[in-house]
Design a protein around this motif. Structure first.
Motif, PDB file in Angstrom:
ATOM      1  N   PRO A 123      65.047  13.342  66.446  1.00  0.00           N
ATOM      2  CA  PRO A 123      64.622  15.326  66.757  1.00  0.00           C
ATOM      3  C   PRO A 123      64.129  16.052  67.667  1.00  0.00           C
ATOM      4  O   PRO A 123      64.281  16.723  67.753  1.00  0.00           O
ATOM      5  N   ASP A 124      63.928  15.211  68.763  1.00  0.00           N
ATOM      6  CA  ASP A 124      63.932  16.120  69.954  1.00  0.00           C
ATOM      7  C   ASP A 124      64.770  16.661  70.858  1.00  0.00           C
ATOM      8  O   ASP A 124      65.162  17.631  70.911  1.00  0.00           O
ATOM      9  N   ASP A 125      65.957  15.658  70.461  1.00  0.00           N
ATOM     10  CA  ASP A 125      67.239  16.091  70.794  1.00  0.00           C
ATOM     11  C   ASP A 125      67.874  17.001  69.883  1.00  0.00           C
ATOM     12  O   ASP A 125      68.640  18.545  70.307  1.00  0.00           O
ATOM     13  N   PHE A 126      67.794  17.247  68.689  1.00  0.00           N
ATOM     14  CA  PHE A 126      68.489  18.290  67.595  1.00  0.00           C
ATOM     15  C   PHE A 126      67.189  19.884  68.235  1.00  0.00           C
ATOM     16  O   PHE A 126      68.228  20.567  68.441  1.00  0.00           O
ATOM     17  N   TYR A 127      66.039  19.473  68.362  1.00  0.00           N
ATOM     18  CA  TYR A 127      64.222  20.636  68.588  1.00  0.00           C
ATOM     19  C   TYR A 127      65.597  21.187  69.622  1.00  0.00           C
ATOM     20  O   TYR A 127      65.515  22.506  70.087  1.00  0.00           O
ATOM     21  N   GLU A 128      65.636  20.177  71.051  1.00  0.00           N
ATOM     22  CA  GLU A 128      66.140  21.156  72.501  1.00  0.00           C
ATOM     23  C   GLU A 128      67.692  21.946  71.943  1.00  0.00           C
ATOM     24  O   GLU A 128      67.939  23.430  72.627  1.00  0.00           O
ATOM     25  N   ALA A 129      68.152  21.333  70.584  1.00  0.00           N
ATOM     26  CA  ALA A 129      69.863  22.085  70.744  1.00  0.00           C
ATOM     27  C   ALA A 129      69.249  23.263  69.883  1.00  0.00           C
ATOM     28  O   ALA A 129      70.256  24.360  70.403  1.00  0.00           O
TER      29      ALA A 129
END
Length: 71
Positions: A12-18
């Motif tokens: 989820p953190d990587d998705f939000y950053e992207a």
């Protein structure tokens, strides 16, 4: 197909950053168009009309609730 509202993102953190990076350097109109394109791509991927209607109803209810909480 039932709408899955439980946490389901593997990163989820990587998705939000992207998601944030995707909007970087866009003006408001470009950002809105990007969101619309992303929604349509994901809706096409899901494909099931009932699932999409459920998601739309939940999203609208959340937006209305957020608006009334700010008032």
């Amino acid at each position: 197909m039932a709408l899955n509202t439980n946490p389901n993102l593997t990163r989820p953190d990587d998705f939000y950053e992207a998601l944030i990076d995707m909007h970087r350097d866009l003006d408001d109109g470009q950002s809105e168009a990007l969101n619309a394109q992303l929604i349509l791509l994901l809706a096409n991927h899901i494909g099931d009309h009932g699932t999409l209607l459920s998601a739309m109803q939940l999203a609208r209810a959340g937006a209305v609730q957020d608006r009334s909480a700010k008032a």
